[in-house]
Scaffold this active site. Structure first.
Site, PDB file in Angstrom:
ATOM      1  N   LYS A 195       0.930  -1.135   0.104  1.00  9.93           N
ATOM      2  CA  LYS A 195      -0.012  -0.070   0.066  1.00  9.93           C
ATOM      3  C   LYS A 195       0.812   1.405   0.013  1.00  9.93           C
ATOM      4  O   LYS A 195       1.579   1.328   0.659  1.00  9.93           O
ATOM      5  CB  LYS A 195      -0.943  -0.129   1.162  1.00  9.93           C
ATOM      6  CG  LYS A 195      -1.755   1.118   1.487  1.00  9.93           C
ATOM      7  CD  LYS A 195      -2.741   1.197   2.707  1.00  9.93           C
ATOM      8  CE  LYS A 195      -3.551   2.462   2.619  1.00  9.93           C
ATOM      9  NZ  LYS A 195      -4.498   2.330   3.720  1.00  9.93           N
ATOM     10  N   LYS A 248      -2.293  -1.510  -3.937  1.00 10.51           N
ATOM     11  CA  LYS A 248      -3.097  -0.559  -3.844  1.00 10.51           C
ATOM     12  C   LYS A 248      -2.235   0.792  -3.914  1.00 10.51           C
ATOM     13  O   LYS A 248      -1.200   0.964  -3.205  1.00 10.51           O
ATOM     14  CB  LYS A 248      -3.895  -0.323  -2.565  1.00 10.51           C
ATOM     15  CG  LYS A 248      -4.482   0.920  -2.291  1.00 10.51           C
ATOM     16  CD  LYS A 248      -5.177   0.738  -0.783  1.00 10.51           C
ATOM     17  CE  LYS A 248      -6.125   2.056  -0.504  1.00 10.51           C
ATOM     18  NZ  LYS A 248      -6.266   2.305   0.944  1.00 10.51           N
TER      19      LYS A 248
HETATM   20  C1  PBG Z   1      -6.990   3.336   5.625  1.00  9.32           C
HETATM   21  C2  PBG Z   1      -7.449   3.244   4.177  1.00  9.32           C
HETATM   22  C3  PBG Z   1      -7.365   4.290   3.155  1.00  9.32           C
HETATM   23  C4  PBG Z   1      -8.143   3.902   2.212  1.00  9.32           C
HETATM   24  C5  PBG Z   1      -8.572   2.557   2.318  1.00  9.32           C
HETATM   25  N1  PBG Z   1      -8.003   2.081   3.471  1.00  9.32           N
HETATM   26  C6  PBG Z   1      -7.039   5.627   3.438  1.00  9.32           C
HETATM   27  C7  PBG Z   1      -5.797   6.060   3.666  1.00  9.32           C
HETATM   28  O1  PBG Z   1      -4.945   5.063   3.798  1.00  9.32           O
HETATM   29  O2  PBG Z   1      -5.150   6.951   3.885  1.00  9.32           O
HETATM   30  C8  PBG Z   1      -8.190   4.461   0.743  1.00  9.32           C
HETATM   31  C9  PBG Z   1      -9.160   3.981  -0.330  1.00  9.32           C
HETATM   32  C10 PBG Z   1      -9.594   4.723  -1.398  1.00  9.32           C
HETATM   33  O3  PBG Z   1      -8.675   6.098  -1.393  1.00  9.32           O
HETATM   34  O4  PBG Z   1     -10.596   4.481  -2.165  1.00  9.32           O
HETATM   35  N2  PBG Z   1      -8.313   3.046   6.563  1.00  9.32           N
END
Ligand code: PBG
Length: 322
Positions: A195, A248
């Site tokens: 991520k 991601k």
């Molecule tokens: C954290 C989380 C995020 C997303 C999914 N889980 C946000 C982040 O890491 O700031 C992002 C998902 C998206 O942008 O659609 N709980």
């Protein structure tokens, strides 16, 4: 076999023959639709940066869940917005927390729908970071303990799968142990393994009310230029017990998806994130692109690169159109 013996165009002449040799196909069975649940009743608040997506109270969420299931989408991923935030994100592991309540009610009404939960503290902390802060930094080991509690509370409420998205070191192994010791050895973990610290999460942070109050997430999420590091992260999560690995964002990270698929051959998910959704939606609303065609091309690209599962805000649109 060179030209003129070989003519690639022979197999492109008609839709019938193109379909016969098509290598990759989209199927709504592979989609996971995200939801944002809030406290209250009859709440249906559109997220301005993500047209067609809402913060929903549980009653409204249940209606949407039924529709989702009827469209042939087998799974949802839940994000909760608590009514109270604190430095430790305590509402995240409360038995009466918003996600825990939503799962319990959903499992009563529609047990067939597969429920995945996002495990992370950013929606629940008053400072918006994904963990406990010690001396101005997110404290890895203290945060892992809180994440284990959160994952366990989701499983106790009836979650089918948990998906840690925090990027703390060692959290997959700790969550696996926590689940196993409490009778949930059958609950799989889908880890947000690679991520990245991405600007593409911007609209989500409005939806989940989870923007960090100071600094950014680069101290725990990955640096976008790194591919080899992503392979190490994926390997570690697999070693710690991840059942499904996730990359991601998705659209501009297909090299990561492809490499992870080739190197590990594990079930692999991509998260087609909020900023990717918004870019396509906004251009479509301005009538500058053909939404359906572009969407098919984008989602097919995920599968071609090696994704088995696609988390996408477009899931219903695609299920309707396929
Ligand atoms: C954290 C989380 C995020 C997303 C999914 N889980 C946000 C982040 O890491 O700031 C992002 C998902 C998206 O942008 O659609 N709980």
């Amino acid at each position: 076999m060179a030209f003129p013996v070989h003519r690639g165009r022979r197999l492109r002449r008609t839709e019938a023959v193109r379909a016969m040799v098509r290598e990759t196909e989209l199927n709504s069975r592979d989609f996971i639709l995200p939801f944002f649940v809030v406290h209250g009743r009859k709440v249906r608040r559109e997220i301005s940066s993500m047209p067609g997506n809402y913060q929903l109270s549980i009653d409204e969420f249940l209606k949407e869940a039924v529709e989702t299931y009827q469209l042939g989408i087998p799974a949802v991923i839940l994000f909760g917005i608590p009514d109270q935030k604190d430095p430790l994100g305590s509402a995240g592991h409360s038995e009466k927390g918003i996600v825990q309540q939503a799962i319990r009610q959903l499992k009563k009404e529609l047990p067939e729908l597969y429920v995945i939960t996002d495990v992370c503290l950013c929606e629940y902390t008053d400072h918006g970071h994904c963990g406990k802060i010690t001396d101005g930094e997110v404290d890895n080991d203290a945060t892992v303990e809180l994440l284990v509690k959160q994952a366990l509370s989701h499983a106790q409420a009836g979650a089918d799968m948990v998906a840690p998205s925090d990027m703390m070191d060692g959290r997959v192994g700790a969550i696996r142990t926590g689940l196993d010791e409490n009778g949930f050895s059958q609950v799989p973990i889908m880890s947000y393994a690679a991520k990245y610290a991405s600007a593409f999460y911007g609209p989500f942070r409005e939806a989940a009310e989870s923007a960090p109050a100071f600094g950014d997430r680069r101290g725990y999420q990955m640096d976008p230029p790194n591919l080899r590091e992503a392979m190490r992260e994926v390997a570690l999560d697999i070693e710690e017990g991840a059942d499904i690995i996730m990359v991601k964002p998705a659209m501009f990270y297909l090299d990561i998806v492809y490499r992870a698929k080739v190197e590990f051959g594990m079930p692999l998910a991509v998260y087609n994130v909020s900023g990717e959704f918004t870019m396509i939606k906004s251009a479509a609303q301005l009538e500058r692109i053909d939404e359906k065609a572009i969407l098919t091309e984008v989602l097919t690209g995920f599968k071609r690169a090696g994704a088995d599962l696609i988390i996408t805000y477009f899931a219903k649109d695609v299920a309707r159109g396929l």
